[in-house]
Write an enzyme that holds these catalytic residues in place. Sequence first.
Site, PDB file in Angstrom:
ATOM      1  N   ASP A  25       0.832  -1.199   0.000  1.00  0.00           N
ATOM      2  CA  ASP A  25       0.000   0.000   0.000  1.00  0.00           C
ATOM      3  C   ASP A  25       0.871   1.256   0.000  1.00  0.00           C
ATOM      4  OD1 ASP A  25      -2.265   1.552   0.054  1.00  0.00           O
ATOM      5  OD2 ASP A  25      -2.586   1.347   2.209  1.00  0.00           O
ATOM      6  N   HIS A  42       3.099   3.528  -9.106  1.00  0.00           N
ATOM      7  CA  HIS A  42       2.936   2.093  -9.356  1.00  0.00           C
ATOM      8  C   HIS A  42       4.195   1.507  -9.991  1.00  0.00           C
ATOM      9  CE1 HIS A  42      -1.142   2.239  -8.060  1.00  0.00           C
ATOM     10  NE2 HIS A  42      -1.568   2.967  -9.079  1.00  0.00           N
ATOM     11  N   LEU A 136      11.886 -20.189  -3.474  1.00  0.00           N
ATOM     12  CA  LEU A 136      10.791 -19.334  -3.017  1.00  0.00           C
ATOM     13  C   LEU A 136       9.579 -19.497  -3.920  1.00  0.00           C
ATOM     14  CD1 LEU A 136       9.705 -16.886  -1.284  1.00  0.00           C
ATOM     15  CD2 LEU A 136      10.646 -15.418  -3.089  1.00  0.00           C
TER      16      LEU A 136
END
Length: 253
Positions: A25, A42, A136
């Site tokens: 956020d 962004h 991962l």
Amino acid sequence: MGIREELMERIDMERIPRHVAIIMDGNGRWARGRMRGRSEGHAEGVNSVHNITKAASDLGVKHLTLYAFSTENWNRPAEEVETLMHLIGWAIRKETPELKANNVRIRLIGEIGRLPESVRADLEEGCRQTASCDGLNLNLCLSYSSRRELTEALQAIVDEVAAGKRPPLVDEDTISSHLYTAGIPDPDLLIRTGGEHRISNFLLWQIAYSELYFTPVLWPDFDENALLEAILDFQGRERRFGMTSDQVREQKP
């Protein structure tokens, strides 16, 4: 000694959270504070995704789940949604070779069918290329809603019972196995950047016993040091899962 080195000296590598989930956020506020357009925020946020994925992989985190685009985000201005979709497709094309080289597997979570066809094709190609990676697991939540996930899971169970494919008895394992996250362990640590203190319809079932960490740092500024600080905070907590502190101590070897 730099800040990273100091933090790494304090980290217990034997107690790295297996699964870290992040609500990313603050991109828009980061851009606004610099008198830039939201699209630039962004774009900068994509850089943070790259850096945090690498840091998590280096630390030995097994699952990193990123809240990249919620179902509610479809309600944003059309121009911003289009920019986000373009960035997602561009980023996955750019990052996939390095993710594969670093043994990172991409997994998609959410209503992926709602994404534009070109973006969906890029994402699915990234999944295909990294399918054999066993380091991962990078779980990307796109067009994701936890309430929608739970609704679909329960409807699927009802349909299976009605068709005689399963007994009517439903337990927690039954529900978990019908979620988008089936086969993924619940998050140990949930991080939210940007200073907000809410969950925003993210992994509501899965975070029942996750440790929650809220930071005012905006997502584009959330770097490896910020991740290490979150993990240090996590390692300073006692996870009791409903037991007393004495019971937890008794269980330790």
